[in-house]
Design a protein around this motif. Sequence first.
Motif, PDB file in Angstrom:
ATOM      1  N   ARG A   1       0.858  -1.184   0.000  1.00 49.32           N
ATOM      2  CA  ARG A   1       0.000   0.000   0.000  1.00 49.32           C
ATOM      3  C   ARG A   1       0.895   1.235   0.000  1.00 49.32           C
ATOM      4  O   ARG A   1       1.697   1.432   0.910  1.00 49.32           O
ATOM      5  CB  ARG A   1      -0.904  -0.015   1.230  1.00 49.32           C
ATOM      6  N   ARG A   2       0.746   2.047  -1.044  1.00 51.34           N
ATOM      7  CA  ARG A   2       1.628   3.198  -1.199  1.00 51.34           C
ATOM      8  C   ARG A   2       0.846   4.503  -1.112  1.00 51.34           C
ATOM      9  O   ARG A   2      -0.336   4.559  -1.464  1.00 51.34           O
ATOM     10  CB  ARG A   2       2.354   3.149  -2.554  1.00 51.34           C
ATOM     11  N   ILE A   3       1.525   5.540  -0.667  1.00 51.09           N
ATOM     12  CA  ILE A   3       0.913   6.861  -0.620  1.00 51.09           C
ATOM     13  C   ILE A   3       0.872   7.422  -2.038  1.00 51.09           C
ATOM     14  O   ILE A   3       1.880   7.455  -2.746  1.00 51.09           O
ATOM     15  CB  ILE A   3       1.709   7.799   0.301  1.00 51.09           C
ATOM     16  N   GLY A   4      -0.323   7.858  -2.459  1.00 47.71           N
ATOM     17  CA  GLY A   4      -0.489   8.426  -3.787  1.00 47.71           C
ATOM     18  C   GLY A   4      -0.821   9.903  -3.708  1.00 47.71           C
ATOM     19  O   GLY A   4      -0.477  10.585  -2.739  1.00 47.71           O
ATOM     20  N   SER A   5      -1.521  10.374  -4.727  1.00 50.67           N
ATOM     21  CA  SER A   5      -1.938  11.786  -4.739  1.00 50.67           C
ATOM     22  C   SER A   5      -3.015  12.009  -3.689  1.00 50.67           C
ATOM     23  O   SER A   5      -3.807  11.115  -3.377  1.00 50.67           O
ATOM     24  CB  SER A   5      -2.474  12.149  -6.127  1.00 50.67           C
ATOM     25  N   SER A   6      -3.058  13.173  -3.147  1.00 50.93           N
ATOM     26  CA  SER A   6      -3.971  13.464  -2.043  1.00 50.93           C
ATOM     27  C   SER A   6      -5.411  13.538  -2.530  1.00 50.93           C
ATOM     28  O   SER A   6      -5.740  14.268  -3.468  1.00 50.93           O
ATOM     29  CB  SER A   6      -3.577  14.792  -1.391  1.00 50.93           C
ATOM     30  N   GLY A   7      -6.280  12.741  -1.887  1.00 51.67           N
ATOM     31  CA  GLY A   7      -7.718  12.852  -2.087  1.00 51.67           C
ATOM     32  C   GLY A   7      -8.226  12.474  -3.455  1.00 51.67           C
ATOM     33  O   GLY A   7      -9.291  12.931  -3.874  1.00 51.67           O
ATOM     34  N   ILE A   8      -7.513  11.626  -4.216  1.00 53.80           N
ATOM     35  CA  ILE A   8      -8.008  11.211  -5.527  1.00 53.80           C
ATOM     36  C   ILE A   8      -9.138  10.205  -5.366  1.00 53.80           C
ATOM     37  O   ILE A   8      -9.272   9.545  -4.337  1.00 53.80           O
ATOM     38  CB  ILE A   8      -6.878  10.607  -6.382  1.00 53.80           C
ATOM     39  N   SER A   9      -9.964  10.090  -6.379  1.00 56.61           N
ATOM     40  CA  SER A   9     -11.052   9.097  -6.367  1.00 56.61           C
ATOM     41  C   SER A   9     -10.480   7.748  -6.775  1.00 56.61           C
ATOM     42  O   SER A   9      -9.816   7.631  -7.812  1.00 56.61           O
ATOM     43  CB  SER A   9     -12.168   9.501  -7.335  1.00 56.61           C
ATOM     44  N   VAL A  10     -10.699   6.751  -5.948  1.00 52.11           N
ATOM     45  CA  VAL A  10     -10.213   5.400  -6.224  1.00 52.11           C
ATOM     46  C   VAL A  10     -11.376   4.432  -6.078  1.00 52.11           C
ATOM     47  O   VAL A  10     -12.461   4.794  -5.592  1.00 52.11           O
ATOM     48  CB  VAL A  10      -9.083   4.992  -5.245  1.00 52.11           C
ATOM     49  N   TRP A  11     -11.158   3.197  -6.511  1.00 46.72           N
ATOM     50  CA  TRP A  11     -12.106   2.126  -6.218  1.00 46.72           C
ATOM     51  C   TRP A  11     -11.646   1.414  -4.952  1.00 46.72           C
ATOM     52  O   TRP A  11     -10.538   0.889  -4.907  1.00 46.72           O
ATOM     53  CB  TRP A  11     -12.182   1.129  -7.379  1.00 46.72           C
TER      54      TRP A  11
END
Length: 582
Positions: free
Chosen positions: A174-184
Amino acid sequence: MDQLLLLMLLLVSSDSVRLLGGTSLCSGRLEVKSDQSNPPWSPVCEADFDQQDAKVVCRELGCGAPSVLQGALYGGEAPMWTKEFQCGGHEAALRDCRSSGSDRNTCSAGRAVSLTCSESVRLVGGDSRCAGTLEVKHQGDWRAVDCYNAFWSLNTAHIACRELNCGSAVSVERRIGSSGISVWLIRSDCVQSGYALRECAISVPSNYTLNLTCSDSVRLLGGTSLCSGRLEVKSDQSNPLWSPVCEADFDQQDAEVVCRELGCGAPSVLQGALYGGEAPMWTKEFQCGGHEAALLDCRSSGSDRNTCSAGRAVSLTCSESVRLVGGDSRCAGTLEVKHQGDWRPVVSSPSTQKTANVACRELDCGSSVSVRQIKASSDRYVWVIRSDCLGYSLRDCATPSNSNFFLNLSCSDLLFQPNISVSSSMVGVSGAQQQGFKMFRGSTFTISCSIQPQYPGGSFQLNFTSSSSAHNYNPKPAVNHSSHFLFPSVELAQQGNYSCVYRVSAFSHDFSSESRLISLSVTDPAPFIIRAVVLPLNLLLVTAGLYFYCKATRGRLLGRQEDIELDCYNLGVPAAEEKGAK
């Protein structure tokens, strides 16, 4: 959640085509409804179906592109669809395609089309199509994936790898991505209940994404974990079918490479025909040195080999990536797990005892006897093991963290099982040869307890149980790893079950191990003594009677023979002599 899944299933279903018998809604035997007013479904003959037709079916079912098109994989003996489909590949539904004008009845039994559409799943940004950030297409939208409760096991990731036809899961992070993006958001429990990834997708904002690595070209199927099962190799990336490997073409060095490629420990069992495997075999012999990163990096025989007999597919068990270090034996010490190529100590959240029991079992060391938290002088990289995941192996449940605490444990299987045996003054009986033995009341017998040399010292205690009582005899020190309990005159009250318990202290812990039970029954010797006297006396009387009877009979026979000879002399011989004289 259940209502949402039901809605998804209704949205993606088709009223004219279906796939049955596969591992998801996107794989199985293809069937077509023959007439909207006539409900029966008909399989489709593989000779009447091609890649363009498969694209249309996968699109109609809301799945990804077709990945495997094969005949007879999932059976299909029902009456076949009798027309050939002639799709261009762009149609929205199979029934929109042109078909042959006349019926065709040339399909042989069992040649129904089996189709696997890729789920709407992909891995992006990695070194291959089988590694990278996990994305799922749902409701027409490709998005990165996050997980429920910040946790995905390798078993869940394995389902994503399988949908991609990418072998087994090697790692999930589990990696930190862009802040607050919409994911499934994909619920692990939903996926493991048999639903496809897209059927378990909920739109949420998140700062995290999942990164997966799959083994791509090798997998183990049918075993008890991702590290055991029947070995299969992907034969060709352009025709991605999986083939078992013949045991005659595979050795220990090859096994070392496979276990390393799957992120498992060293090979522990290499065996043929354990998990079946009747599919066409991989036809080349692997010639690994043992150092290669992947099996397909190894050299192989130049020509095809077709000498493998049916059912001789390689079955391989790799040890789980678990070890105990710093103790006095392999079954005690600081718990470490290898995950994503990295050995780290373990912290458990929240049940340390459950984690310890799983570790002892994976090490083949019995169950946990003691577990404690050890404090280090500073923070270290550790693996946090979530106890709600522990139906799987430890590495399936590992997430990275920092801590100055880690687990130290000892397992029960530090000791061999003691042996118990019996000898008697009247009848010598070994308890190693039978579970129960009989003893005459008043006789002397000895129960001996022994154990294989493993640790110095220790003691044996003899335990006794019967239907009416229980008793533990005073412990005796283990001299040369054995003790002897003497019974000078056995009584009826001493019949029952006996076992030896060995106790020893090792590396600041007390351990014990118990032998199997043996049963003692006590019998009164009087009836046996009477029979021992009466039976020989009867035999003596019978023998004497037979002797005198035979002697009398012989005397009568001899007397009768003398009388016959006398009659012959008086009647026959003189008469002949008188006749000769005349």
